[in-house]
Design a protein around this motif. Sequence first.
Motif, mmCIF file in Angstrom:
data_model
loop_
_atom_site.group_PDB
_atom_site.id
_atom_site.type_symbol
_atom_site.label_atom_id
_atom_site.label_comp_id
_atom_site.label_asym_id
_atom_site.label_seq_id
_atom_site.Cartn_x
_atom_site.Cartn_y
_atom_site.Cartn_z
ATOM 1 N N LEU A 4 0.797 -1.222 0.000
ATOM 2 C CA LEU A 4 0.000 0.000 0.000
ATOM 3 C C LEU A 4 0.830 1.273 0.000
ATOM 4 N N VAL A 5 2.138 1.179 -0.110
ATOM 5 C CA VAL A 5 2.970 2.383 -0.088
ATOM 6 C C VAL A 5 3.529 2.669 -1.484
ATOM 7 N N PRO A 6 3.776 3.936 -1.803
ATOM 8 C CA PRO A 6 4.491 4.253 -3.042
ATOM 9 C C PRO A 6 5.954 3.875 -2.882
ATOM 10 N N VAL A 7 6.572 3.371 -3.928
ATOM 11 C CA VAL A 7 7.926 2.830 -3.807
ATOM 12 C C VAL A 7 8.960 3.854 -4.289
ATOM 13 N N ARG A 8 9.211 3.915 -5.565
ATOM 14 C CA ARG A 8 10.145 4.894 -6.130
ATOM 15 C C ARG A 8 9.411 5.742 -7.158
ATOM 16 N N ASN A 56 5.523 12.310 -9.396
ATOM 17 C CA ASN A 56 4.529 11.987 -10.421
ATOM 18 C C ASN A 56 3.301 11.316 -9.833
ATOM 19 N N GLY A 57 3.504 10.411 -8.878
ATOM 20 C CA GLY A 57 2.390 9.700 -8.260
ATOM 21 C C GLY A 57 2.354 8.243 -8.667
ATOM 22 N N ASP A 58 2.638 7.348 -7.696
ATOM 23 C CA ASP A 58 2.661 5.913 -7.953
ATOM 24 C C ASP A 58 1.389 5.243 -7.475
ATOM 25 N N PRO A 59 0.964 4.159 -8.110
ATOM 26 C CA PRO A 59 -0.045 3.289 -7.516
ATOM 27 C C PRO A 59 0.514 2.631 -6.253
ATOM 28 N N ASP A 60 -0.348 2.068 -5.438
ATOM 29 C CA ASP A 60 0.098 1.372 -4.234
ATOM 30 C C ASP A 60 1.030 0.229 -4.599
ATOM 31 N N GLY A 61 2.172 0.165 -3.894
ATOM 32 C CA GLY A 61 3.096 -0.938 -4.069
ATOM 33 C C GLY A 61 3.816 -0.971 -5.387
ATOM 34 N N ALA A 62 4.007 0.181 -6.031
ATOM 35 C CA ALA A 62 4.584 0.181 -7.377
ATOM 36 C C ALA A 62 5.534 1.350 -7.570
ATOM 37 N N SER A 63 6.319 1.242 -8.646
ATOM 38 C CA SER A 63 7.177 2.320 -9.131
ATOM 39 C C SER A 63 6.851 2.540 -10.598
ATOM 40 N N ILE A 64 6.525 3.774 -10.948
ATOM 41 C CA ILE A 64 6.201 4.123 -12.326
ATOM 42 C C ILE A 64 7.215 5.157 -12.805
ATOM 43 N N ASP A 65 7.698 4.991 -14.026
ATOM 44 C CA ASP A 65 8.768 5.855 -14.521
ATOM 45 C C ASP A 65 8.289 7.244 -14.925
ATOM 46 N N VAL A 66 7.079 7.364 -15.473
ATOM 47 C CA VAL A 66 6.620 8.647 -16.002
ATOM 48 C C VAL A 66 5.215 8.941 -15.480
#
Length: 430
Positions: A159-163, A186-196
């Motif tokens: 449930l946390v933003p990662v990178r 930028n804003g990540d989904p829960d438990g994820a890292s998104i590049d853009v």
Amino acid sequence: MSAISAAHLATLGSLLLAASPVRAQATEPEKPLEPPTVQLSEEGYTLSSADKAFVLKIRGQLQGDGRFYVADSDRSGTNTFLIRRLRPFLDGTLFGFVDFRLMPDFGYMQPLVQDAYIDLHPVEWLRLRAGRFKTPFGLELLQANTDVPFIERSLTFDLVPVRDAGVQLHGDIAGGRLQYAFAVVNGDPDGASIDVNTDDSFDLVARVFAQPFKGDTSSALQGLGLGVAVSRGLQFGTPSATTSATGLVPQRSTGQEIIFSYLNNGTTGPTTIANGEHVRLSPQGYFYWGPVGLLAEYVLSSQEVSIGDQRARLRHHAWQAYASYVLGGDASFTGPKPRRPFDPKTGQGGALELSVRYQGLDMDDDAFPVFADPTRSVSRARGFGVATLFAFNRRVRFALNYHRTDYVGGALEGDREAENVVMSRFQVAF
């Protein structure tokens, strides 16, 4: 004529006499520059200028894991050995006030760039970071993966933003007794890292963490730390075969099996997407005293989602608490610290850390059956784990874990079968 020549000669002589000290000074040899220093130690390979204004550290980590499921007949994973992480990285300083890090990862399901940022720090209490970095939110997430007592992080990780990429103001006040961080990412989904950024909106993240007795060697509370983190953003997904576009990603068990996913998430049919405000809250803390270590955190993730014309605000919860005890050393947030390194000739030294953890994940009941399939996704998970970790020294470790997780829902009939997983790890980090 002779009088004029004599005057000229007198003037020239005075000029020569006046210039002679300057010539003497100019011909003095310049002081040689101090040579740079090169050091090879357990901290890595370090090159630095004599005044430490320019520093380059070459470091790395390698984690070789084993993952074995016990009596789980309906699992989708396989018993396997894997390179969990393989990360060479560069840390450096430029001009004495600009730090940087570049850390790629060539481990399992990689390669990718984990960290790539610069850090301006004119003073200790004010730093500006820009690039890709860990989002300043989850307590266990901010603990280096080389230092956690368990091989895999807890269910709070779901449930946390990662990178994320963005900018961050942060710093230490009063000698580190108070730490703060404020980031725009930028804003990540829960438990994820998104590049853009996929939706033109940004997340605001704030975290404060206090260690009021830090540095007070006479106090038993010098290892106490308490804090809170919050995040808020607007996230809007689009129906797509890729989970990153929907703004929602699956949640995973300690054994890295998918235990919850929204409708679609790569399959055909109606698709649940993020559609509105996303707020997170996490009170957190730890306490270390001699060989004893305690850590606990709670995470609330409240997010607006939609599928077709139906909308809802879903509130998911996760929490964990662990206790550890170190034989032959001291417990700390940066891992067990042996009193002396292990000596293979005598068989003495090193430190053994024993840990227990209890954790939970509760997905909002309103997610079923409109936004998630109750026959595929669990509504609740409860897990218990035990871990042993032997630190040969600060850089070489071996760990062995056992985890059991029980579920509610997630099967065609009744509850998903409990997960029992044994994991091992050999680790070298310098």
